[in-house]
Write a protein that holds these residues in place. Structure first.
Motif, PDB file in Angstrom:
ATOM      1  N   ASN A  25       0.836  -1.193   0.000  1.00 30.49           N
ATOM      2  CA  ASN A  25       0.000   0.000   0.000  1.00 30.49           C
ATOM      3  C   ASN A  25       0.878   1.252   0.000  1.00 30.49           C
ATOM      4  O   ASN A  25       0.948   1.960   0.993  1.00 30.49           O
ATOM      5  CB  ASN A  25      -0.929   0.012   1.217  1.00 30.49           C
ATOM      6  CG  ASN A  25      -1.849  -1.181   1.238  1.00 30.49           C
ATOM      7  OD1 ASN A  25      -2.415  -1.553   0.225  1.00 30.49           O
ATOM      8  ND2 ASN A  25      -1.987  -1.798   2.394  1.00 30.49           N
ATOM      9  N   MET A  33      -2.390   3.712  -1.177  1.00 30.38           N
ATOM     10  CA  MET A  33      -3.011   3.152  -2.380  1.00 30.38           C
ATOM     11  C   MET A  33      -3.216   1.659  -2.137  1.00 30.38           C
ATOM     12  O   MET A  33      -2.254   0.925  -1.919  1.00 30.38           O
ATOM     13  CB  MET A  33      -2.117   3.362  -3.605  1.00 30.38           C
ATOM     14  CG  MET A  33      -1.855   4.824  -3.937  1.00 30.38           C
ATOM     15  SD  MET A  33      -3.312   5.687  -4.591  1.00 30.38           S
ATOM     16  CE  MET A  33      -3.594   6.891  -3.282  1.00 30.38           C
ATOM     17  N   TYR A  34      -4.464   1.236  -2.123  1.00 28.44           N
ATOM     18  CA  TYR A  34      -4.806  -0.140  -1.794  1.00 28.44           C
ATOM     19  C   TYR A  34      -4.944  -0.988  -3.055  1.00 28.44           C
ATOM     20  O   TYR A  34      -5.700  -0.632  -3.962  1.00 28.44           O
ATOM     21  CB  TYR A  34      -6.106  -0.188  -0.989  1.00 28.44           C
ATOM     22  CG  TYR A  34      -5.977   0.511   0.330  1.00 28.44           C
ATOM     23  CD1 TYR A  34      -5.346  -0.109   1.405  1.00 28.44           C
ATOM     24  CD2 TYR A  34      -6.470   1.801   0.507  1.00 28.44           C
ATOM     25  CE1 TYR A  34      -5.219   0.535   2.625  1.00 28.44           C
ATOM     26  CE2 TYR A  34      -6.340   2.456   1.723  1.00 28.44           C
ATOM     27  CZ  TYR A  34      -5.709   1.818   2.776  1.00 28.44           C
ATOM     28  OH  TYR A  34      -5.578   2.462   3.969  1.00 28.44           O
ATOM     29  N   LYS A  37      -8.415  -1.854  -4.366  1.00 30.73           N
ATOM     30  CA  LYS A  37      -9.290  -0.825  -4.944  1.00 30.73           C
ATOM     31  C   LYS A  37      -8.945  -0.606  -6.411  1.00 30.73           C
ATOM     32  O   LYS A  37      -7.859  -0.931  -6.870  1.00 30.73           O
ATOM     33  CB  LYS A  37      -9.145   0.485  -4.173  1.00 30.73           C
ATOM     34  CG  LYS A  37      -9.694   0.407  -2.766  1.00 30.73           C
ATOM     35  CD  LYS A  37      -9.684   1.752  -2.107  1.00 30.73           C
ATOM     36  CE  LYS A  37     -10.327   1.676  -0.730  1.00 30.73           C
ATOM     37  NZ  LYS A  37     -10.456   3.010  -0.131  1.00 30.73           N
ATOM     38  N   GLU A  41     -10.826   4.540  -7.596  1.00 29.39           N
ATOM     39  CA  GLU A  41     -11.034   4.578  -6.144  1.00 29.39           C
ATOM     40  C   GLU A  41      -9.785   5.055  -5.413  1.00 29.39           C
ATOM     41  O   GLU A  41      -9.885   5.764  -4.407  1.00 29.39           O
ATOM     42  CB  GLU A  41     -11.438   3.194  -5.625  1.00 29.39           C
ATOM     43  CG  GLU A  41     -12.840   2.787  -6.003  1.00 29.39           C
ATOM     44  CD  GLU A  41     -13.155   1.342  -5.666  1.00 29.39           C
ATOM     45  OE1 GLU A  41     -14.334   1.047  -5.405  1.00 29.39           O
ATOM     46  OE2 GLU A  41     -12.235   0.492  -5.662  1.00 29.39           O
ATOM     47  N   ASN A  42      -8.603   4.679  -5.890  1.00 29.16           N
ATOM     48  CA  ASN A  42      -7.371   5.131  -5.258  1.00 29.16           C
ATOM     49  C   ASN A  42      -7.023   6.557  -5.672  1.00 29.16           C
ATOM     50  O   ASN A  42      -6.637   7.379  -4.840  1.00 29.16           O
ATOM     51  CB  ASN A  42      -6.212   4.188  -5.606  1.00 29.16           C
ATOM     52  CG  ASN A  42      -6.129   3.014  -4.656  1.00 29.16           C
ATOM     53  OD1 ASN A  42      -6.305   3.152  -3.458  1.00 29.16           O
ATOM     54  ND2 ASN A  42      -5.874   1.844  -5.196  1.00 29.16           N
ATOM     55  N   ASN A  45      -8.188   9.743  -3.862  1.00 24.02           N
ATOM     56  CA  ASN A  45      -7.634  10.042  -2.534  1.00 24.02           C
ATOM     57  C   ASN A  45      -6.261  10.703  -2.582  1.00 24.02           C
ATOM     58  O   ASN A  45      -5.776  11.180  -1.562  1.00 24.02           O
ATOM     59  CB  ASN A  45      -7.565   8.760  -1.707  1.00 24.02           C
ATOM     60  CG  ASN A  45      -8.944   8.223  -1.395  1.00 24.02           C
ATOM     61  OD1 ASN A  45      -9.840   8.980  -1.046  1.00 24.02           O
ATOM     62  ND2 ASN A  45      -9.123   6.929  -1.548  1.00 24.02           N
ATOM     63  N   SER A  46      -5.626  10.730  -3.752  1.00 26.93           N
ATOM     64  CA  SER A  46      -4.291  11.316  -3.868  1.00 26.93           C
ATOM     65  C   SER A  46      -4.370  12.827  -4.037  1.00 26.93           C
ATOM     66  O   SER A  46      -4.948  13.322  -5.007  1.00 26.93           O
ATOM     67  CB  SER A  46      -3.556  10.713  -5.079  1.00 26.93           C
ATOM     68  OG  SER A  46      -2.374  11.438  -5.338  1.00 26.93           O
ATOM     69  N   VAL A 168       2.274   1.011  -8.493  1.00 32.46           N
ATOM     70  CA  VAL A 168       1.188   1.225  -7.548  1.00 32.46           C
ATOM     71  C   VAL A 168       0.068   0.289  -8.016  1.00 32.46           C
ATOM     72  O   VAL A 168      -0.702   0.612  -8.916  1.00 32.46           O
ATOM     73  CB  VAL A 168       0.741   2.700  -7.517  1.00 32.46           C
ATOM     74  CG1 VAL A 168      -0.337   2.911  -6.461  1.00 32.46           C
ATOM     75  CG2 VAL A 168       1.929   3.625  -7.269  1.00 32.46           C
ATOM     76  N   GLN A 170      -3.207  -1.957  -8.429  1.00 32.13           N
ATOM     77  CA  GLN A 170      -4.634  -1.713  -8.282  1.00 32.13           C
ATOM     78  C   GLN A 170      -5.373  -3.025  -8.555  1.00 32.13           C
ATOM     79  O   GLN A 170      -4.815  -3.938  -9.158  1.00 32.13           O
ATOM     80  CB  GLN A 170      -5.097  -0.674  -9.314  1.00 32.13           C
ATOM     81  CG  GLN A 170      -4.218   0.543  -9.435  1.00 32.13           C
ATOM     82  CD  GLN A 170      -4.246   1.432  -8.222  1.00 32.13           C
ATOM     83  OE1 GLN A 170      -5.274   1.983  -7.874  1.00 32.13           O
ATOM     84  NE2 GLN A 170      -3.115   1.575  -7.549  1.00 32.13           N
TER      85      GLN A 170
END
Length: 184
Positions: A25, A33-34, A37, A41-42, A45-46, A168, A170
């Motif tokens: 993450n 960053m999950y 997701k 979705e990620n 949030n950034s 990252v 996803q």
């Protein structure tokens, strides 16, 4: 075993256990960053990708990038968008420019999941560079960055961007954060 040695061993074990969690993450724009997701979705949030998210919404690509994919997304930061001539982003997000905006955004997306390791293999196999076909349809060139560390992308106009955060993961692909906006 002495108490101090036991504490040291326990401390090292806990630290080692924490490392995989961080790798799974990574933090992008101050948010974790999950891998469970989707890209959208990620990205929402950034704090470093507010312009990209607004552009994806204006282009009507939220459903596409929330879909199963898989996709490899080269995601420009807000700082990358700020390098464009003044007024460019504001013009592109206007409804009458949706087709042009969609073309630019889909130029940052490649079908499939290409990790940095996979991209580097393509570059090695290609004798120093590799060409990827974007969702937009135009090619994007990947090469090793100067000094042999990391990757750079070159667009159809000869502009370059560097991958600043790779892999990252996803649920529907992978994001590589880049420091420039690519143009078809």
């Amino acid at each position: 075993m002495s108490k101090s040695l036991l504490r040291l061993t326990l401390g090292l074990a806990l630290a080692a256990a924490a490392v995989p969690a961080l790798a799974k993450n990574p933090m992008v724009g101050g948010a974790p960053m999950y891998a469970s997701k989707t890209i959208v979705e990620n990205a929402v949030n950034s704090k470093d990708h507010t312009t990209l998210v607004a552009a994806v919404k204006a282009a009507g690509l939220v459903d596409t990038l929330s879909g199963p994919g898989p996709f490899t997304v080269f995601a420009p930061t807000d700082a990358a968008f700020s390098k464009l001539p003044p007024g460019t982003v504001e013009t592109l997000v206007q409804p009458q420019n949706k087709a042009q905006l969609t073309g630019i955004l889909t130029y940052h997306v490649v079908p499939g999941t290409y990790t940095a390791k996979a991209l580097m293999k393509l570059v090695r196999d290609g004798g120093g560079e590799a060409t990827l076909k974007t969702v937009q349809g135009e090619p994007l060139t990947v090469a090793m960055a100067r000094g042999g560390k990391g990757l750079t992308l070159t667009d159809a106009k000869g502009n370059t961007a560097r991958v600043t955060i790779a892999n990252v993961m996803q649920s529907n692909g992978v994001i590589h954060v880049i420091n420039g906006v690519l143009m078809p």
